[in-house]
Design an enzyme around this catalytic site. Structure first.
Site, PDB file in Angstrom:
ATOM      1  CB  CYS A 399      50.284 -60.335 -36.685  1.00  0.00           C
ATOM      2  SG  CYS A 399      50.182 -60.804 -34.942  1.00  0.00           S
ATOM      3  CG  HIS A 526      45.622 -59.099 -37.414  1.00  0.00           C
ATOM      4  ND1 HIS A 526      45.916 -60.219 -38.159  1.00  0.00           N
ATOM      5  CD2 HIS A 526      46.238 -59.263 -36.222  1.00  0.00           C
ATOM      6  CE1 HIS A 526      46.673 -61.033 -37.437  1.00  0.00           C
ATOM      7  NE2 HIS A 526      46.896 -60.471 -36.257  1.00  0.00           N
ATOM      8  CD  GLU A 528      44.145 -59.311 -41.249  1.00  0.00           C
ATOM      9  OE1 GLU A 528      44.454 -60.331 -40.600  1.00  0.00           O
ATOM     10  OE2 GLU A 528      44.873 -58.293 -41.302  1.00  0.00           O
TER      11      GLU A 528
END
Length: 574
Positions: A399, A526, A528
């Site tokens: 990001c 993102h 994750e």
């Protein structure tokens, strides 16, 4: 539908989320389909505008829900996909009831906490618990509900009352209450003290909720005499007094609960037939993490480095990648502000921190710059990206970590020395990163580009496509207001930085790579949030592979790594 309610007492931060997730793991292993709900008693509508310093990271769901980090635990442990409605807040409930009142749904009645708020809570829980979250059709078998905070808090009172009523609405054989408490040891005495647990159970019982099981948190295993004493004073059978003592990693928690027969006690209370369960996946995961001998050092250059929960999913993504590469993760925390040249001029202490930060960065095997907001530390993040690019150190930006990588490239390769983001400098002559046109400049909550969006790969000849093992597109979760300026993309690409992934319109940049580099990858999304134990996010896996110099071998070998079920589960097999 069966319900397991997890509450907490004495203090917050005892690990109710991990406990609830681990209970879900046990029930899943017994062949049951599990869903989860987190209740947060704060007045915020969602977690989107809350500071990471207060509540840790904001976890983003597929539907764009900005929720408490515990929903990330549920998704990772249970491998499910939750919705924004799986996170209940006081703000959501009161908004819902007030909207109904304005529509006239209450037929002129006086709207009160009881019954209108409590009924709304129960209706919400019952509705959401029937939504499948595992990708299959049909209603789940069990819903695990976590009530945030501690019982007795004034803000959670309506939820406690609603759940007291709820146990009778669904029937006591469909409701199991697990109360998480603390058994501290006073340093001077050295004795495990039961009084805090006794008192929190008294509070719970006074509110009309009777715990079926206790999950006692402690630093060391609970002594048998302490277990008996807790049982005597709380009216909970000794076999239902569970102990979750401190472990080397959270993957031990499902194993601890199984050793004490937690799943059998819960299933018996719910009127379900008990069966033997297999937790080999979690046993291998926990054992191997404890016994890995090799390690890799990843520098985490961020703004909230004093609170690891602010980057919880990023940490988990690194751990998942490390596990698949059979190396232990050593995170080197670096305050981005300390890397800035202006920081060392403030004082002798700041100069020392500046030198230490750079020494730590240079010692790292790889560098990760996670997402963030605000201008503090931005120049330090840009300096870290510059160091990674010039010194061929594996780099992964998420990001804001992608945006600063593009800014750094424009400044130091393309000669745009004042290039910046309009988030930090509205008057920059080279606006490399700009505010997205559809964003709101007046409303902060829920107005970002959120949730799962499609990224279309522009070429198959890039690291990202090979790691994801796809030729066409990637679906990942987003949370941002700013984007790379589309009008500068052609110039940037001609200078040598490739935007290998774009959105479906081709106007929004999603993935950037540098060719002449062992691993320089940055994403607007993102990754994750979708990483799982045994199924690491490809971007995190790529960083660890590059940092351990295994990336070329991995690419050449057909992208095959061992899963946890294929890993050895004893030192003799290592």
């Amino acid at each position: 539908m069966k319900y397991v309610l997890v509450t907490g007492g004495v203090v917050s931060g005892l690990g109710k989320g991990v406990t609830a997730s681990s209970i879900g793991v046990l029930l899943q292993a017994a062949g049951l389909r599990v869903t989860s709900i987190k209740i947060d008693p704060y007045l915020n509508t969602d977690a989107g505008t809350m500071s990471p310093f207060e509540h840790g990271e904001v976890f983003v769901l597929d539907d764009g829900g900005e929720v408490d980090l515990d929903l990330g635990n549920y998704e990772r442990f249970l491998d499910i996909r939750l919705t924004k409605d799986n996170n209940i807040t006081t703000g959501k409930i009161y908004n819902h009831v007030i909207e109904r009142e304005r529509r006239g749904d209450y037929l002129g009645k006086t709207v009160q906490v009881v019954p209108h708020i409590t009924d709304a809570i129960q209706d919400w829980v019952q509705r959401v618990s029937h939504i499948p979250v595992d990708g299959k059709d049909g209603v789940p078998d069990v819903c695990v509900i976590e009530l945030g905070g501690t019982v007795g808090d004034i803000e959670s009172a309506p939820f406690v009352e609603a759940l007291r009523q709820f146990q009778f609405r669904v029937g006591t054989t469909n409701f199991c209450l697990v109360h998480v408490s603390l058994v501290p040891v006073l340093g001077v005495v050295g004795e495990q003290k039961t009084k805090p647990t006794q008192h929190t159970v008294q509070v719970l019982r006074s509110l009309g909720l009777m715990p079926n099981l206790l999950a006692c948190r402690s630093t060391m295993p609970l002594e048998s005499t302490v277990r008996e004493k807790i049982s005597n004073f709380t009216h909970v059978p000794p076999s239902h007094v569970l102990n979750i003592h401190d472990c080397s990693n959270i993957w031990h928690v499902p194993l601890l609960l199984k050793e004490q027969g937690a799943e059998k006690s819960i299933m018996t209370q719910l009127g379900l037939q008990t069966k033997e369960i297999n937790l080999d996946f979690w046993r291998n995961l926990a054992f191997l993490w404890d016994n890995m001998s090799n390690s890799v050092s990843i520098a985490m250059v961020g703004k909230y480095t004093n609170l690891s929960d602010a980057y919880l999913s990023v940490i988990k993504g690194l751990q998942h990648g490390c596990f698949s590469c059979n190396v232990k993760c050593n995170i080197l925390w670096i305050d981005a502000e300390a890397l800035e040249e202006t920081h060392k001029a403030k004082s002798a202490e700041c100069e020392e921190k500046h030198n230490e930060a750079w020494a730590t960065l240079r010692a790292a095997d790889g560098i990760l710059v996670p997402g963030g907001f605000g201008d503090r530390g931005v120049e330090g993040k840009i300096a870290a990206a510059k160091y990674a690019r010039e010194n061929k150190v594996p780099y992964f930006g998420i990001c804001l970590g992608m945006q600063i990588a593009v800014i750094e490239f424009c400044r130091n390769v393309m000669g745009m020395h004042k290039a910046h983001s309009t988030e930090f400098n509205q008057a920059t002559p080279h606006p490399v990163v700009v505010f997205m046109p559809e964003g709101s400049t007046t409303q902060m909550g829920g107005t970002m580009r959120l949730g799962t969006r499609r990224t279309v790969l522009q070429t198959v000849d890039c690291i990202t496509a090979k790691l994801y093992q796809t030729d066409h597109f990637i679906d990942e979760r987003h949370r941002h207001r700013y984007e790379v300026n589309p009008s500068l993309v052609d110039q940037i690409e001609k200078a040598g930085m490739s935007f290998v992934g774009k959105d479906e319109t081709g106007q929004r940049m999603e993935i950037v790579e540098l060719d002449d580099h062992p691993y320089f990858v940055a994403t607007q999304f993102h990754p994750e949030f979708k990483s799982r134990p045994g199924k690491p996010s490809p971007c995190f896996l790529g960083l660890i592979l590059a940092a351990t110099k295994q990336l070329d071998k991995y690419m050449a070998g057909g992208n095959k790594l061992k899963t946890p079920t294929e890993q050895p589960n004893s030192l003799a097999q290592l």
